[in-house]
Design a protein around this motif. Structure first.
Motif, PDB file in Angstrom:
ATOM      1  N   LEU A   1       0.828  -1.200   0.000  1.00 45.02           N
ATOM      2  CA  LEU A   1       0.000   0.000   0.000  1.00 45.02           C
ATOM      3  C   LEU A   1       0.867   1.257   0.000  1.00 45.02           C
ATOM      4  N   ILE A   2       0.432   2.253  -0.793  1.00 49.25           N
ATOM      5  CA  ILE A   2       1.084   3.550  -0.804  1.00 49.25           C
ATOM      6  C   ILE A   2      -0.001   4.606  -0.667  1.00 49.25           C
ATOM      7  N   GLY A   3       0.110   5.447   0.358  1.00 51.09           N
ATOM      8  CA  GLY A   3      -0.889   6.481   0.559  1.00 51.09           C
ATOM      9  C   GLY A   3      -2.150   5.940   1.215  1.00 51.09           C
ATOM     10  N   ARG A   4      -3.082   6.857   1.458  1.00 51.89           N
ATOM     11  CA  ARG A   4      -4.349   6.487   2.098  1.00 51.89           C
ATOM     12  C   ARG A   4      -5.521   7.115   1.339  1.00 51.89           C
ATOM     13  N   PRO A   5      -5.788   6.600   0.135  1.00 52.15           N
ATOM     14  CA  PRO A   5      -6.939   7.132  -0.597  1.00 52.15           C
ATOM     15  C   PRO A   5      -8.240   6.624   0.035  1.00 52.15           C
ATOM     16  N   PRO A   6      -9.373   7.189  -0.339  1.00 53.85           N
ATOM     17  CA  PRO A   6     -10.657   6.638   0.111  1.00 53.85           C
ATOM     18  C   PRO A   6     -10.728   5.156  -0.235  1.00 53.85           C
ATOM     19  N   ARG A   7     -11.392   4.367   0.624  1.00 50.61           N
ATOM     20  CA  ARG A   7     -11.384   2.912   0.457  1.00 50.61           C
ATOM     21  C   ARG A   7     -12.805   2.361   0.427  1.00 50.61           C
TER      22      ARG A   7
ATOM     23  N   VAL B   1     -17.771   3.120   2.162  1.00 52.32           N
ATOM     24  CA  VAL B   1     -16.556   3.809   1.746  1.00 52.32           C
ATOM     25  C   VAL B   1     -16.001   4.566   2.945  1.00 52.32           C
ATOM     26  N   GLN B   2     -14.718   4.392   3.203  1.00 51.29           N
ATOM     27  CA  GLN B   2     -14.073   5.085   4.316  1.00 51.29           C
ATOM     28  C   GLN B   2     -13.117   6.150   3.790  1.00 51.29           C
ATOM     29  N   VAL B   3     -13.176   7.309   4.425  1.00 52.80           N
ATOM     30  CA  VAL B   3     -12.262   8.412   4.112  1.00 52.80           C
ATOM     31  C   VAL B   3     -11.627   8.852   5.419  1.00 52.80           C
TER      32      VAL B   3
ATOM     33  N   ILE C   1     -16.657   6.686   7.937  1.00 55.18           N
ATOM     34  CA  ILE C   1     -17.546   6.179   6.888  1.00 55.18           C
ATOM     35  C   ILE C   1     -18.124   7.361   6.119  1.00 55.18           C
ATOM     36  N   TRP C   2     -17.938   7.338   4.812  1.00 54.03           N
ATOM     37  CA  TRP C   2     -18.383   8.418   3.923  1.00 54.03           C
ATOM     38  C   TRP C   2     -19.856   8.201   3.566  1.00 54.03           C
TER      39      TRP C   2
ATOM     40  N   ILE D   1     -10.411   5.766  -5.676  1.00 54.15           N
ATOM     41  CA  ILE D   1     -10.888   5.019  -4.513  1.00 54.15           C
ATOM     42  C   ILE D   1     -10.304   3.619  -4.596  1.00 54.15           C
ATOM     43  N   GLU D   2      -9.703   3.167  -3.516  1.00 50.96           N
ATOM     44  CA  GLU D   2      -9.083   1.850  -3.560  1.00 50.96           C
ATOM     45  C   GLU D   2     -10.068   0.764  -3.130  1.00 50.96           C
TER      46      GLU D   2
END
Length: 251
Positions: free
Chosen positions: A164-170, A177-179, A183-184, A196-197
């Protein structure tokens, strides 16, 4: 968030179609029973509801009742009704129109859900068949990339192997979806900005991640579609895990 063109057209039809039909039927208002004219106007409600949604159907029912009153009950070109029978017909037209609009919209929704569920099932089965028949995990990844674009209605999608590289929305396996750990609210806020990953994980082993790029201002897909996307990513992860066991870790 952008409103689908079909819903916009349905709302417009809910306002305009009853008016147009009521005007067209004006020459018949002295020769055809008002109850029969009301039945013809109910058909308009059914058509709008079948084409659009509940809101459009409700709007059509209200519009039909209003224009029936305006054009087909005395005094004409007025929203006042003098004859009690005409008043009862107008009220029944409104009630029946509202009921029919809801039933028609519900039937359309159920049909759409059934078709969508069948398509989701076929996506999962097709990917499973490919995973069983091919010796290349890359084939499965490419298939999942294609399916994710379709099921989530994305602009683009790519896959990253490795850490993993970075922390994009998941996008998580439960469809949320988590940001930044929160929870988004997809329904209210739409997709978060940027990629979004969707992680490809199997038996606790991380194989990579799909990076999703939604269409700008697009409406996020329903929960069912997001769950299918998570299952597709899991299938890719399983294929990659089997491949790594066979030929060693991928660099």
């Amino acid at each position: 968030m952008r409103i689908p063109l079909r819903d916009t057209a349905a709302v417009a039809a809910g306002v305009l179609a009853p008016f147009a039909v009521a005007v067209v039927l004006m020459p018949l208002r002295t020769s055809v029973a008002h109850t029969n004219l009301a039945l013809l106007l109910v058909v308009v409600v059914v058509a709008v509801s079948a084409f659009g949604n509940r809101f459009a159907g409700t709007l059509a029912a209200l519009s039909v009742a209003a224009w029936f009153d305006f054009f087909h009950t005395e005094p004409y070109q007025s929203f006042h009704i003098e004859d009690r029978a005409d008043l009862e017909t107008a009220v029944l037209l409104l009630v029946v129109g509202l009921i029919v609009s809801q039933l028609a919209a519900r039937a359309r929704t159920m049909k759409r859900v059934a078709i969508t569920d069948a398509m989701h099932l076929e996506r999962l089965h097709a990917t499973t068949r490919l995973a069983r028949s091919t010796s290349s995990s890359d084939d499965v990844v490419r298939r999942v990339l294609y399916e994710l674009v379709e099921v989530l209605e994305l602009r683009a999608c790519r896959f990253e192997y490795g850490t993993l590289i970075g922390r994009p929305p998941r996008l998580d396996p439960d469809g949320t979806v988590q940001v930044d750990g929160w929870i988004w609210d997809l329904e209210r806020q739409g997709w978060p900005e940027g990629e979004i990953e969707l992680r490809a994980v199997v038996r606790g082993r991380y194989q990579g991640r799909f990076l999703l790029t939604p269409e700008p201002d697009s409406v996020p897909p329903p929960l069912e579609a997001r769950l299918v996307a998570a299952d597709l990513a899991a299938q890719a992860a399983a294929a990659l895990d089997d491949d790594s066991v066979t030929v060693g870790p991928r660099s």
